[in-house]
Design a protein around this motif. Structure first.
Motif, PDB file in Angstrom:
ATOM      1  N   GLU B 278       1.192   4.275   8.853  1.00  0.00           N
ATOM      2  CA  GLU B 278       2.260   5.265   9.039  1.00  0.00           C
ATOM      3  C   GLU B 278       3.562   4.789   8.443  1.00  0.00           C
ATOM      4  OE1 GLU B 278       2.862   6.535  13.101  1.00  0.00           O
ATOM      5  OE2 GLU B 278       0.697   7.021  13.296  1.00  0.00           O
ATOM      6  N   LYS B 279       3.918   3.520   8.734  1.00  0.00           N
ATOM      7  CA  LYS B 279       5.188   2.950   8.285  1.00  0.00           C
ATOM      8  C   LYS B 279       5.272   2.959   6.764  1.00  0.00           C
ATOM      9  CE  LYS B 279       7.158   1.651  12.163  1.00  0.00           C
ATOM     10  NZ  LYS B 279       6.378   0.809  13.068  1.00  0.00           N
ATOM     11  N   ILE B 280       4.154   2.558   6.134  1.00  0.00           N
ATOM     12  CA  ILE B 280       4.155   2.458   4.670  1.00  0.00           C
ATOM     13  C   ILE B 280       4.428   3.835   4.072  1.00  0.00           C
ATOM     14  CG2 ILE B 280       2.676   2.021   2.637  1.00  0.00           C
ATOM     15  CD1 ILE B 280       1.337  -0.205   4.346  1.00  0.00           C
ATOM     16  N   ILE B 281       3.743   4.820   4.650  1.00  0.00           N
ATOM     17  CA  ILE B 281       3.904   6.162   4.114  1.00  0.00           C
ATOM     18  C   ILE B 281       5.328   6.650   4.349  1.00  0.00           C
ATOM     19  CG2 ILE B 281       3.122   8.586   4.393  1.00  0.00           C
ATOM     20  CD1 ILE B 281       0.324   7.277   4.999  1.00  0.00           C
ATOM     21  N   ALA B 282       5.846   6.295   5.539  1.00  0.00           N
ATOM     22  CA  ALA B 282       7.223   6.678   5.873  1.00  0.00           C
ATOM     23  C   ALA B 282       8.211   6.078   4.905  1.00  0.00           C
ATOM     24  CB  ALA B 282       7.554   6.236   7.303  1.00  0.00           C
ATOM     25  N   LEU B 283       7.947   4.878   4.443  1.00  0.00           N
ATOM     26  CA  LEU B 283       8.861   4.214   3.510  1.00  0.00           C
ATOM     27  C   LEU B 283       8.699   4.716   2.086  1.00  0.00           C
ATOM     28  CD1 LEU B 283       8.658   0.548   4.799  1.00  0.00           C
ATOM     29  CD2 LEU B 283      10.706   1.976   4.767  1.00  0.00           C
ATOM     30  N   GLY B 284       7.789   5.667   1.905  1.00  0.00           N
ATOM     31  CA  GLY B 284       7.570   6.221   0.564  1.00  0.00           C
ATOM     32  C   GLY B 284       6.552   5.456  -0.245  1.00  0.00           C
ATOM     33  N   GLY B 285       5.830   4.562   0.434  1.00  0.00           N
ATOM     34  CA  GLY B 285       4.776   3.816  -0.282  1.00  0.00           C
ATOM     35  C   GLY B 285       3.411   4.468  -0.110  1.00  0.00           C
ATOM     36  N   SER B 286       2.351   3.765  -0.533  1.00  0.00           N
ATOM     37  CA  SER B 286       0.993   4.287  -0.356  1.00  0.00           C
ATOM     38  C   SER B 286       0.008   3.143  -0.127  1.00  0.00           C
ATOM     39  CB  SER B 286       0.551   5.075  -1.597  1.00  0.00           C
ATOM     40  OG  SER B 286       0.542   4.224  -2.713  1.00  0.00           O
ATOM     41  N   VAL B 287      -1.054   3.435   0.658  1.00  0.00           N
ATOM     42  CA  VAL B 287      -2.093   2.425   0.907  1.00  0.00           C
ATOM     43  C   VAL B 287      -3.113   2.478  -0.227  1.00  0.00           C
ATOM     44  CG1 VAL B 287      -3.994   1.766   2.421  1.00  0.00           C
ATOM     45  CG2 VAL B 287      -1.784   2.463   3.389  1.00  0.00           C
ATOM     46  N   VAL B 288      -3.330   1.358  -0.844  1.00  0.00           N
ATOM     47  CA  VAL B 288      -4.274   1.326  -1.970  1.00  0.00           C
ATOM     48  C   VAL B 288      -5.682   1.041  -1.475  1.00  0.00           C
ATOM     49  CG1 VAL B 288      -4.880   0.192  -4.141  1.00  0.00           C
ATOM     50  CG2 VAL B 288      -2.485   0.582  -3.543  1.00  0.00           C
ATOM     51  N   SER B 289      -5.814   0.000  -0.646  1.00  0.00           N
ATOM     52  CA  SER B 289      -7.154  -0.311  -0.136  1.00  0.00           C
ATOM     53  C   SER B 289      -7.075  -1.078   1.160  1.00  0.00           C
ATOM     54  CB  SER B 289      -7.938  -1.133  -1.164  1.00  0.00           C
ATOM     55  OG  SER B 289      -7.409  -2.442  -1.197  1.00  0.00           O
ATOM     56  N   VAL B 290      -8.132  -0.968   1.957  1.00  0.00           N
ATOM     57  CA  VAL B 290      -8.264  -1.769   3.168  1.00  0.00           C
ATOM     58  C   VAL B 290      -9.634  -2.452   3.114  1.00  0.00           C
ATOM     59  CG1 VAL B 290      -8.243  -1.762   5.680  1.00  0.00           C
ATOM     60  CG2 VAL B 290      -6.913  -0.054   4.431  1.00  0.00           C
ATOM     61  N   GLU B 291      -9.660  -3.768   3.210  1.00  0.00           N
ATOM     62  CA  GLU B 291     -10.938  -4.513   3.151  1.00  0.00           C
ATOM     63  C   GLU B 291     -11.024  -5.482   4.292  1.00  0.00           C
ATOM     64  OE1 GLU B 291     -11.050  -6.590  -0.561  1.00  0.00           O
ATOM     65  OE2 GLU B 291     -10.714  -4.759  -1.702  1.00  0.00           O
ATOM     66  N   LEU B 292     -12.278  -5.810   4.627  1.00  0.00           N
ATOM     67  CA  LEU B 292     -12.461  -6.898   5.591  1.00  0.00           C
ATOM     68  C   LEU B 292     -11.980  -8.176   4.957  1.00  0.00           C
ATOM     69  CD1 LEU B 292     -15.973  -6.147   7.077  1.00  0.00           C
ATOM     70  CD2 LEU B 292     -13.896  -6.552   8.404  1.00  0.00           C
TER      71      LEU B 292
END
Lengths: 289, 313, 270
Positions: B278-292
Motif C-alpha cells: 500500500e505504502k509503495i503505491i501511495a508514494l507513486g511507486g510500483s511493486v515489480v516482484s515478490v519472491e521467497l
C-alpha cells in the motif's frame, strides 16, 4: 627445394662413404679375427629356445670367416677357434650336419687335429644314426691320416650299411683290403667328398689337396712304369724324367717339392706328407720288431 | 522403500608414494539417495566426489564400509544392471565405432541384438551423433566423446543415472542437452545422482543435495531447505523515486539495495507485505516482484567450507 | 549365458583392437619379409638347406609371435587401465573376472591369427626352398606340432603378462616381468640338464643348486613347447610328449589366469 638438395647431398655422401668403406675393407691391414664364443650353456640360454638357429648361425659365421680369410685374403685361418666354435655349435644342435661336414672339410688334412675331429664326428654319428657320411668321414680319416686300414674298413662297413652305394664302397673296400694303391684310395675318398661340396672355399681347399694327391699318384705310376722297364726303382724323381718316363716333375700345390725317400716312396717338403712319414716309420718299427 | 544408492560408513584410503603414506579420500560417508529424486553431490575438487562415484561403479574398492545400489552390494556386478554411468572424462575403446561400442556394451548388459540396434539409433540421434555412427571414436572431438558418453549411459534405459561432473567438459549445446535430459528422465521417474562443483546446475535441477568437504558429508538436505532456510522471509522488488524510497525505508525500518533500472530490492517478513505494498503505491511507486527469500547455495557451500577450515585450524 | 556373451563380446572387441593396432600389422609385415628371407638364409647351408629353412622359419615364427604377445600383453590390461579406456566396460554390470577372461579370449584369438598367418608365410618360404630340394620330404605334421607349441607358449606368456598387469598399475613393469619369465622359462631346462650332467662338479654350491632347482619347478618350463627339432630333422616325436605339452600349457595358463583374476578383483582402477 632446399630440403631436397640437402637430401640429395646427404645420399651422395652416404653412397661415397659406402663405396669407400668397401674398398677400405678389401685392403684392410689388421688381421680378420674369429670370435671366441661363450660356453655352450650360455649360448643355449641366450638362444631363448632356438638352439638350432644359434647352431646354424655359429656355423654360418665360421663359414663366412673361413671363406673371407682363406679364399679371399689367402691367409691361414684360426683353426683352433674354428674347431671350438663348431664343437659348440654341435653341442647346441648335435644334428647339425653342416657343422660336421664343414669340420671334415677344414681339418681332415691337419694331422694333429684328426683325433679331435674324429671325436666330433663320433658325436655326429651318435645323433645322426642314419647318416652315412659320418662313418665315411671317420673311415677316410683313419685310412688317410692315421694309416689304420682296419679301423677304416670297420667304419666304411658301417657307412656301407647306411648307404649301399655299391660302386664307391666296393672300390674303396677292395683297396683297403688288398693294401693296393693307397693314394688312389685317398683320391677316391676325396672325390666322393668334393662331389657333394657346395661351399666354394671348402671346395677350393679340397681341390688343392686333390691336385697334390693326383701329382703323387702320377709320380707313383711313373715309378711303377720305371721299375717295370728297368727292373729296379728309380733313385730319384729326376731319373724318371731323364729316362723319359715322365715329362716333368709336377709342382706341389702346397708349395713344397716332391722327392723320393730311402724306401722309394714319394714325399713332399710341404706339410702334406709330414704325418705319413711318421706313421710309415711306426709301421716299419712294428714290422722290424 | 528401496534406496537407489546407499552407503554406510564408507572409508577410502589411497596409498601414495613408495613408503605407502595413507591419504584419506573418504571418511565414514553415509549417503542415501531415494528412488525418483535428482540428487546433487557437491564438493570442491578433491573432496571425494569422484572416489564415491568410482566405488559405486565398482572401479575402486572401499577400504571399509559398504555401498549398495538398489539394495545390492556394489561388489556384485549385477548391482549395476539398472545403472547408467557417465564419467567426467569418458574413455572408450577408441578403435571401435559408436555402433560397435554400443553392441559391446549392450551385449555385456545382456540386451538383445535387435533392441541394441534400435536403442543405438535413437540415442545417437538424441546426442546428434547419428552421422558419426560408423566412424572410429579415435577421430572424435572432445565434445563428441562427451555426448557419446551420455548416450552410452542411457543405453540400458537405466533406473539410476550416475553422472560425474556432467557439465564440466560440455559446450553450451551439450549443457542444454544434459539439462533437458535430466528433466525428462526425472519426469519419467528415474533417479539421477550427479556430482558437480558448478552451483547453477544444482539450483536448476536438484531435489536434494549433499555437500562433501574433505571426504566427509557436511550437509544433506532437500534443495528447498538448502535454498529457503528462513521461513516467512520474502524478497520484494519495487520501483520508486529514489528520495521516496529512502523515505519509505526510514519509515518502515527496512534496508534496501539499489537494483538496476530504478528498482529496489528489500527483505521483509510475510506479514509486512500488504501494508508495505500500500505504502509503495501511495508514494507513486510500483511493486515489480515478490519472491521467497532464497539463500544462495554458494553462501551455504562457502559457510561450510569456512567452518571446516576453522575447525581444522 | 549372459556372462559368456559378455566375455565373448570383450574378446571380439579386443581382437578388433589388436587388428586395428598398427604395431601388430607392422610386425606381421616384418614377419612376412623375414620369411621371404628364408630362401636367402638357407642358401648358405652346405648340406641341409631345407633343414635350415625349416629351422629359420620356425625360429622366426616363434620370435615374432612372442614379441607380438609381449606387446599385446602390454596393451591388453596395463595400457587399458592407464589410459582408462577400459573404464567404459568395467563400469558395466560385468565382473572383473569376466572382463579379464574376455581380454584373454581376445588374446587367444589374436595369438591364433598371428601364429597361423606367420606359419602360413613360413610354409610358403619352406616350399620355395624345397623347389631346390625336390627329393627331400618334409614332415608337415611335425611342423604343425611345432607351430602349436609356439601358440601354447605365447598363450602362457600372455596369461603371465595379464597376471603382472593385474598386480601393477603401470605398463612397464608387467612388460619387463613377462620378458623375464620368457628368459627364465627358456633357460631352466638347459641349466637343469647341465646340472644333472655334472653331478660331481664341485664348482656349483648347494645353495645355487637349490635356487636353480626351485626356479626349475616354479617357473614355466618353456622348453616343453619346443618341437622344432622334430620338424627340422623329420624325427618322430616321442609318444605322449604333445599331450603332455598341451596339458602342461593349459594347466599352467589356467593357474596364471586364476591368480590374475583374484588379484585383479581387489585392484583400484586409475
Amino acid at each position: 627445394m632446399k630440403q631436397l638438395a640437402c637430401l640429395g647431398l646427404l645420399i651422395g655422401l652416404l653412397v661415397w662413404l659406402q663405396l669407400d668403406f668397401a674398398s677400405l675393407r678389401s685392403k684392410r691391414q689388421e688381421p680378420l679375427r674369429f670370435p671366441s664364443y661363450p660356453p655352450s650353456l650360455a649360448l643355449e640360454m641366450m638362444s631363448l629356445g632356438n638352439r638350432e638357429l644359434a647352431s646354424t648361425l655359429i656355423f654360418y659365421s665360421s663359414q663366412f670367416y673361413f671363406g673371407e680369410k682363406y679364399a679371399w685374403h689367402r691367409e691361414a685361418p684360426e683353426y683352433q677357434r674354428l674347431f671350438v666354435a663348431l664343437d659348440k655349435a654341435t653341442d647346441l644342435d648335435p644334428l647339425n650336419m653342416d657343422c660336421y661336414y664343414f669340420a671334415q672339410g677344414l681339418f681332415s688334412d691337419i694331422a694333429p687335429a684328426i683325433p679331435v675331429l674324429n671325436r666330433l664326428l663320433e658325436k655326429g654319428m651318435r645323433n645322426r644314426k642314419q647318416d652315412w657320411y659320418l662313418p665315411f668321414f671317420i673311415s677316410a680319416n683313419y685310412y688317410f691320416q692315421l694309416k689304420d686300414p682296419i679301423k677304416a674298413a670297420e667304419y666304411l662297413q658301417r657307412a656301407a650299411e647306411l648307404k649301399p652305394d655299391t660302386l664307391l664302397f666296393a672300390s674303396l673296400s677292395a683297396r683297403l683290403l688288398y693294401q693296393g694303391n693307397q693314394t688312389k684310395a685317398a683320391i677316391t675318398y676325396l672325390e666322393a667328398f668334393i662331389k657333394e661340396t657346395r661351399n666354394p672355399a671348402i671346395r677350393q681347399k679340397l681341390e688343392l689337396r686333390l691336385h697334390a694327391l693326383e701329382a703323387i699318384h702320377f709320380l707313383e705310376n711313373g715309378i711303377a712304369a720305371f721299375t717295370k722297364k728297368r727292373g729296379r726303382p728309380p733313385d730319384s724323381l729326376n731319373e724318371m724324367v731323364t729316362a723319359g718316363i715322365i715329362k716333368q716333375i709336377p709342382t706341389d700345390p702346397y708349395g713344397g717339392t716332391f722327392f723320393l725317400d730311402e724306401t722309394g716312396k714319394v714325399y713332399t717338403s710341404s706339410k702334406l706328407t709330414e704325418t705319413w712319414k711318421k706313421h710309415d716309420k711306426r709301421d716299419q718299427d712294428q714290422q722290424s720288431q | 522403500m528401496t534406496n537407489a544408492i546407499k552407503t554406510s560408513s564408507l572409508n577410502k584410503y589411497y596409498k601414495k608414494g613408495v613408503r605407502g603414506r595413507k591419504v584419506e579420500a573418504l571418511s565414514s560417508l553415509d549417503l542415501e539417495v531415494r528412488q525418483g529424486e535428482v540428487f546433487g553431490f557437491i564438493g570442491s575438487n578433491g573432496a571425494g566426489k569422484s572416489t564415491t562415484i568410482r566405488i559405486l561403479m565398482g572401479l575402486n574398492r572401499p577400504s571399509s564400509g559398504q555401498a549398495w545400489l538398489f539394495d545390492r552390494p556394489v561388489e556384485e556386478p549385477g548391482a549395476r544392471e539398472r545403472v547408467g554411468y557417465l564419467s567426467e572424462h569418458p574413455h572408450f575403446y577408441d578403435f571401435l565405432s559408436p555402433m560397435e561400442l554400443f553392441g559391446l556394451l549392450g551385449t555385456i548388459r545382456g540386451m538383445e541384438a535387435g533392441i541394441i540396434r534400435q536403442r543405438t539409433g535413437e540415442l545417437l540421434d538424441l546426442v546428434s551423433l547419428g552421422e558419426a555412427a560408423k566412424r572410429k571414436i579415435r577421430g572424435f572431438s572432445k565434445g563428441m566423446v562427451q555426448r557419446l558418453g551420455i548416450a552410452a549411459a542411457l543405453l540400458g534405459d537405466p533406473d539410476l543415472l550416475i553422472l560425474d561432473e556432467p557439465m564440466s567438459g560440455l559446450d553450451p549445446l551439450g549443457r542444454h542437452l544434459v539439462t533437458t535430459l535430466i528433466r525428462d528422465l526425472q519426469n519419467r521417474g528415474k533417479t539421477i545422482f550427479f556430482s558437480t562443483h558448478i552451483i547453477p546446475d544444482i539450483e536448476t535441477l536438484c531435489d536434494r543435495v549433499g555437500i562433501l568437504v574433505n571426504g566427509t558429508m557436511k550437509y544433506v538436505g532437500s534443495i528447498g531447505q538448502a535454498l529457503y532456510p528462513a521461513a516467512g522471509k520474502l524478497e520484494l522488488t519495487f520501483r520508486a523515486e529514489p528520495p521516496r524510497a529512502a523515505e519509505l525505508a526510514a519509515a518502515q525500518q527496512i534496508h534496501y539495495r539499489w537494483q538496476k533500472e530504478g528498482a529496489f530490492r528489500t527483505e521483509i517478513n510475510e506479514g509486512q507485505l500488504p501494508s508495505l505494498t500500500e505504502k509503495i503505491i501511495a508514494l507513486g511507486g510500483s511493486v515489480v516482484s515478490v519472491e521467497l527469500k532464497k539463500r544462495s547455495l554458494e553462501e551455504l557451500y562457502l559457510t561450510i567450507n569456512d567452518d571446516q577450515q576453522a575447525g581444522n585450524g | 549365458m549372459h556372462k559368456l556373451a559378455g566375455i565373448g563380446a570383450i574378446g571380439i572387441a579386443t581382437f578388433k583392437g589388436g587388428l586395428r593396432d598398427r604395431l601388430i600389422l607392422s610386425l606381421l609385415l616384418a614377419g612376412f619379409f623375414f620369411l621371404i628371407s628364408t630362401v636367402v638364409f638357407s642358401s648358405f647351408s652346405m648340406r641341409q638347406p631345407l633343414e635350415v629353412a625349416i629351422n629359420y622359419s620356425l625360429a622366426t615364427v616363434q620370435l615374432l609371435t612372442i614379441l607380438i604377445t609381449l606387446f599385446l600383453g602390454l596393451n591388453l590390461l596395463s595400457r587399458e587401465i592407464e589410459t582408462r579406456a577400459g573404464h567404459g566396460v568395467l563400469s558395466q554390470p560385468l565382473s572383473r573376472t569376466s572382463y579379464l577372461l574376455g581380454k584373454f579370449a581376445g588374446l587367444v584369438l589374436l595369438c591364433c591369427l598371428v601364429v597361423f598367418s606367420l606359419a602360413f608365410c613360413a610354409i610358403a618360404g619352406v616350399l620355395l626352398v624345397k623347389l631346390g630340394e625336390p627329393d627331400q620330404a618334409i614332415y608337415w605334421a611335425n611342423f604343425g606340432v611345432s607351430v602349436l607349441g609356439i601358440l601354447l607358449m605365447s598363450l602362457l606368456l600372455g596369461a603371465a603378462s595379464l597376471l603382472f598387469s593385474a598386480l601393477a598399475t603401470s605398463a612397464v613393469l608387467p612388460f619387463l616381468a613377462t620378458i623375464a619369465v620368457w628368459f627364465i622359462g627358456q633357460s631352466t631346462q638347459p641349466v637343469k640338464n647341465y646340472l644333472d650332467a655334472n653331478l660331481a662338479d664341485q664348482t656349483i654350491t648347494p645353495l645355487l643348486k637349490a635356487i636353480i632347482t626351485g626356479a626349475y619347478y616354479f617357473f614355466p618350463n618353456l622348453s616343453l613347447f619346443d618341437f622344432k627339432v622334430y620338424a627340422i630333422y623329420s624325427l618322430p616325436i616321442p609318444a605322449g610328449q604333445v599331450w603332455y605339452a598341451l596339458a602342461y600349457g593349459f594347466v599352467y595358463t589356467a593357474v596364471l589366469l586364476c591368480l590374475a583374476t583374484r588379484l585383479f578383483k581387489a585392484q583400484d582402477m586409475l
